[in-house]
Design a protein around this motif. Structure first.
Motif, PDB file in Angstrom:
ATOM      1  N   LYS A  83       0.842  -1.205   0.000  1.00 29.72           N
ATOM      2  CA  LYS A  83       0.000   0.000   0.000  1.00 29.72           C
ATOM      3  C   LYS A  83       0.878   1.257   0.000  1.00 29.72           C
ATOM      4  CE  LYS A  83      -3.893  -2.061   2.488  1.00 29.72           C
ATOM      5  NZ  LYS A  83      -4.408  -2.233   3.859  1.00 29.72           N
ATOM      6  N   ILE A  84       1.927   1.229   0.836  1.00 25.48           N
ATOM      7  CA  ILE A  84       2.849   2.375   0.877  1.00 25.48           C
ATOM      8  C   ILE A  84       3.484   2.581  -0.491  1.00 25.48           C
ATOM      9  CG2 ILE A  84       5.090   3.161   1.774  1.00 25.48           C
ATOM     10  CD1 ILE A  84       4.330   1.938   4.477  1.00 25.48           C
ATOM     11  N   ASN A  85       3.934   1.477  -1.088  1.00 23.72           N
ATOM     12  CA  ASN A  85       4.591   1.546  -2.385  1.00 23.72           C
ATOM     13  C   ASN A  85       3.668   2.152  -3.441  1.00 23.72           C
ATOM     14  OD1 ASN A  85       5.756  -0.087  -5.049  1.00 23.72           O
ATOM     15  ND2 ASN A  85       7.310   0.477  -3.553  1.00 23.72           N
ATOM     16  N   LYS A  86       2.393   1.762  -3.377  1.00 23.63           N
ATOM     17  CA  LYS A  86       1.402   2.276  -4.324  1.00 23.63           C
ATOM     18  C   LYS A  86       1.188   3.775  -4.103  1.00 23.63           C
ATOM     19  CE  LYS A  86      -2.570  -0.068  -6.373  1.00 23.63           C
ATOM     20  NZ  LYS A  86      -3.719  -0.954  -6.077  1.00 23.63           N
ATOM     21  N   LEU A  87       1.139   4.162  -2.843  1.00 24.36           N
ATOM     22  CA  LEU A  87       0.901   5.575  -2.505  1.00 24.36           C
ATOM     23  C   LEU A  87       2.000   6.492  -3.033  1.00 24.36           C
ATOM     24  CD1 LEU A  87      -0.432   5.258   1.156  1.00 24.36           C
ATOM     25  CD2 LEU A  87      -1.600   6.457  -0.696  1.00 24.36           C
ATOM     26  N   THR A  88       3.213   5.948  -3.207  1.00 24.24           N
ATOM     27  CA  THR A  88       4.309   6.812  -3.672  1.00 24.24           C
ATOM     28  C   THR A  88       4.122   7.229  -5.130  1.00 24.24           C
ATOM     29  OG1 THR A  88       5.691   4.911  -4.279  1.00 24.24           O
ATOM     30  CG2 THR A  88       6.000   5.806  -2.074  1.00 24.24           C
ATOM     31  N   SER A  90       1.185   8.378  -6.093  1.00 21.93           N
ATOM     32  CA  SER A  90       0.075   9.337  -6.098  1.00 21.93           C
ATOM     33  C   SER A  90       0.590  10.754  -5.861  1.00 21.93           C
ATOM     34  CB  SER A  90      -0.971   8.939  -5.054  1.00 21.93           C
ATOM     35  OG  SER A  90      -0.394   8.957  -3.773  1.00 21.93           O
ATOM     36  N   GLU A  91      -0.324  11.696  -5.864  1.00 20.84           N
ATOM     37  CA  GLU A  91       0.009  13.124  -5.700  1.00 20.84           C
ATOM     38  C   GLU A  91       0.826  13.343  -4.416  1.00 20.84           C
ATOM     39  OE1 GLU A  91       0.498  16.203  -7.499  1.00 20.84           O
ATOM     40  OE2 GLU A  91      -0.871  14.748  -8.413  1.00 20.84           O
ATOM     41  N   PRO A  92       2.014  13.980  -4.526  1.00 22.66           N
ATOM     42  CA  PRO A  92       2.831  14.185  -3.329  1.00 22.66           C
ATOM     43  C   PRO A  92       2.279  15.319  -2.454  1.00 22.66           C
ATOM     44  CG  PRO A  92       3.960  15.062  -5.261  1.00 22.66           C
ATOM     45  CD  PRO A  92       2.675  14.481  -5.746  1.00 22.66           C
ATOM     46  N   GLY A  93       1.335  14.995  -1.577  1.00 21.08           N
ATOM     47  CA  GLY A  93       0.765  16.023  -0.706  1.00 21.08           C
ATOM     48  C   GLY A  93       0.826  15.583   0.745  1.00 21.08           C
ATOM     49  N   LYS A  94       0.286  16.422   1.616  1.00 28.94           N
ATOM     50  CA  LYS A  94       0.303  16.110   3.044  1.00 28.94           C
ATOM     51  C   LYS A  94      -0.520  14.872   3.370  1.00 28.94           C
ATOM     52  CE  LYS A  94       1.949  20.031   5.475  1.00 28.94           C
ATOM     53  NZ  LYS A  94       1.712  21.386   5.938  1.00 28.94           N
ATOM     54  N   ASP A  95      -1.654  14.693   2.666  1.00 25.55           N
ATOM     55  CA  ASP A  95      -2.532  13.543   2.919  1.00 25.55           C
ATOM     56  C   ASP A  95      -1.810  12.235   2.618  1.00 25.55           C
ATOM     57  OD1 ASP A  95      -4.405  15.333   3.589  1.00 25.55           O
ATOM     58  OD2 ASP A  95      -5.733  14.994   1.870  1.00 25.55           O
ATOM     59  N   THR A  96      -1.088  12.231   1.515  1.00 22.47           N
ATOM     60  CA  THR A  96      -0.344  11.023   1.135  1.00 22.47           C
ATOM     61  C   THR A  96       0.651  10.662   2.234  1.00 22.47           C
ATOM     62  OG1 THR A  96      -0.534  11.652  -1.183  1.00 22.47           O
ATOM     63  CG2 THR A  96       1.116   9.999  -0.645  1.00 22.47           C
ATOM     64  N   LEU A  97       1.418  11.647   2.681  1.00 23.56           N
ATOM     65  CA  LEU A  97       2.413  11.374   3.721  1.00 23.56           C
ATOM     66  C   LEU A  97       1.759  10.957   5.038  1.00 23.56           C
ATOM     67  CD1 LEU A  97       5.338  13.932   3.349  1.00 23.56           C
ATOM     68  CD2 LEU A  97       5.178  11.560   2.601  1.00 23.56           C
ATOM     69  N   ALA A  98       0.585  11.550   5.331  1.00 25.27           N
ATOM     70  CA  ALA A  98      -0.110  11.177   6.569  1.00 25.27           C
ATOM     71  C   ALA A  98      -0.532   9.704   6.519  1.00 25.27           C
ATOM     72  CB  ALA A  98      -1.328  12.070   6.771  1.00 25.27           C
ATOM     73  N   GLU A  99      -0.996   9.278   5.350  1.00 23.19           N
ATOM     74  CA  GLU A  99      -1.429   7.883   5.207  1.00 23.19           C
ATOM     75  C   GLU A  99      -0.214   6.940   5.273  1.00 23.19           C
ATOM     76  OE1 GLU A  99      -4.048   6.466   5.572  1.00 23.19           O
ATOM     77  OE2 GLU A  99      -3.961   4.522   4.534  1.00 23.19           O
ATOM     78  N   ILE A 100       0.885   7.343   4.662  1.00 23.69           N
ATOM     79  CA  ILE A 100       2.108   6.529   4.733  1.00 23.69           C
ATOM     80  C   ILE A 100       2.599   6.466   6.182  1.00 23.69           C
ATOM     81  CG2 ILE A 100       4.548   6.396   4.061  1.00 23.69           C
ATOM     82  CD1 ILE A 100       3.754   7.562   1.351  1.00 23.69           C
ATOM     83  N   SER A 101       2.484   7.580   6.889  1.00 24.15           N
ATOM     84  CA  SER A 101       2.878   7.602   8.299  1.00 24.15           C
ATOM     85  C   SER A 101       2.028   6.613   9.102  1.00 24.15           C
ATOM     86  CB  SER A 101       2.702   9.016   8.847  1.00 24.15           C
ATOM     87  OG  SER A 101       2.856   9.013  10.244  1.00 24.15           O
ATOM     88  N   ARG A 102       0.716   6.637   8.843  1.00 26.60           N
ATOM     89  CA  ARG A 102      -0.196   5.734   9.565  1.00 26.60           C
ATOM     90  C   ARG A 102       0.175   4.267   9.288  1.00 26.60           C
ATOM     91  NH1 ARG A 102      -4.694   2.720   9.092  1.00 26.60           N
ATOM     92  NH2 ARG A 102      -4.693   2.884   6.826  1.00 26.60           N
TER      93      ARG A 102
ATOM     94  N   LEU B  97       8.784  11.236  -1.725  1.00 28.96           N
ATOM     95  CA  LEU B  97       8.051  10.049  -2.205  1.00 28.96           C
ATOM     96  C   LEU B  97       8.966   9.100  -2.979  1.00 28.96           C
ATOM     97  CD1 LEU B  97       4.460  11.180  -3.273  1.00 28.96           C
ATOM     98  CD2 LEU B  97       5.243  10.098  -1.169  1.00 28.96           C
ATOM     99  N   ALA B  98       9.918   9.646  -3.713  1.00 29.53           N
ATOM    100  CA  ALA B  98      10.836   8.790  -4.476  1.00 29.53           C
ATOM    101  C   ALA B  98      11.680   7.943  -3.521  1.00 29.53           C
ATOM    102  CB  ALA B  98      11.738   9.655  -5.359  1.00 29.53           C
ATOM    103  N   GLU B  99      12.107   8.570  -2.412  1.00 27.31           N
ATOM    104  CA  GLU B  99      12.916   7.833  -1.441  1.00 27.31           C
ATOM    105  C   GLU B  99      12.062   6.779  -0.728  1.00 27.31           C
ATOM    106  OE1 GLU B  99      15.864   7.389  -1.061  1.00 27.31           O
ATOM    107  OE2 GLU B  99      16.247   6.733   0.979  1.00 27.31           O
ATOM    108  N   ILE B 100      10.822   7.119  -0.406  1.00 28.58           N
ATOM    109  CA  ILE B 100       9.923   6.133   0.223  1.00 28.58           C
ATOM    110  C   ILE B 100       9.657   4.986  -0.747  1.00 28.58           C
ATOM    111  CG2 ILE B 100       7.570   5.753   1.101  1.00 28.58           C
ATOM    112  CD1 ILE B 100       7.655   8.591   2.244  1.00 28.58           C
ATOM    113  N   SER B 101       9.502   5.323  -2.013  1.00 33.87           N
ATOM    114  CA  SER B 101       9.288   4.296  -3.036  1.00 33.87           C
ATOM    115  C   SER B 101      10.478   3.338  -3.078  1.00 33.87           C
ATOM    116  CB  SER B 101       9.086   4.962  -4.400  1.00 33.87           C
ATOM    117  OG  SER B 101       9.101   3.986  -5.406  1.00 33.87           O
ATOM    118  N   ARG B 102      11.682   3.908  -3.052  1.00 34.13           N
ATOM    119  CA  ARG B 102      12.905   3.091  -3.106  1.00 34.13           C
ATOM    120  C   ARG B 102      12.974   2.151  -1.892  1.00 34.13           C
ATOM    121  NH1 ARG B 102      18.006   2.701  -1.356  1.00 34.13           N
ATOM    122  NH2 ARG B 102      17.680   4.293   0.249  1.00 34.13           N
TER     123      ARG B 102
END
Lengths: 111, 111
Positions: A83-88, A90-102, B97-102
């Motif tokens: 899921k994290i890999n897929k999210l990378t 998507s649009e690089p915004g605060k929401d994306t990072l918040a979801e990756i953080s979760r 995001l690129a680094e998280i992807s990696r």
């Protein structure tokens, strides 16, 4: 999970706890995808003996998983990392990072 | 890794493969942090017997790790997930995001 795939995972995790003899038979079945008869011919043993060895391996590997649950644990982690890999992508915004953080916090709790 | 921490990880992963007797002694040592004498008193056995049981547990747990390397695998994954988790607090940009992807791709290869 499909049976052969599941057997493959169990074998990846716990295969080293089987005997060398068991491993060679099991690998012919799982990795090389040979039939019981083909394995029997290769080893000059009966088809029934091959069948019994594989069944015993399945049983032992499943017993290790029932005790340790490590395949389960790693599968859960794998899903969250996917899921994290897929999210990378998507649009690089605060929401994306918040979801990756979760998700990454969830994984760290599991580890 | 510090010895007691490492023993704790090995026990988390493989402890269920020890006998119930071994587990109860080992848990007193690792989780409750009791001394050999305290455990010996609790179980009415000799200090030497407690020492031998713990030493045997350490040996068995290490043997499982030498064969399966799952604690090692898990520690590597944990480090990469920690890095991902840290990155989520940084500036939300394409580089992050690129680094998280990696990193997540690395983890998926390991899993």
């Amino acid at each position: 999970m499909e049976d052969k795939i599941k057997s493959g995972y169990l074998y990846d995790f716990y295969g080293e706890l089987l005997t060398e003899r068991q491993r060679s038979v099991y690998e012919m079945s799982i990795n090389e995808d040979l039939s019981l008869s083909e394995i029997a011919d290769t080893l000059s043993i009966s088809r029934q003996a091959v069948h019994d060895i594989i069944k015993r391996c399945d049983h032992q590997l499943q017993e290790y998983e029932d005790k340790l649950h490590l395949v389960d644990k790693f599968m859960n982690i794998r899903e969250d990392v996917l899921k994290i890999n897929k999210l990378t992508s998507s649009e690089p915004g605060k929401d994306t990072l918040a979801e990756i953080s979760r998700l990454s916090t969830l994984i760290l709790e599991e580890l």
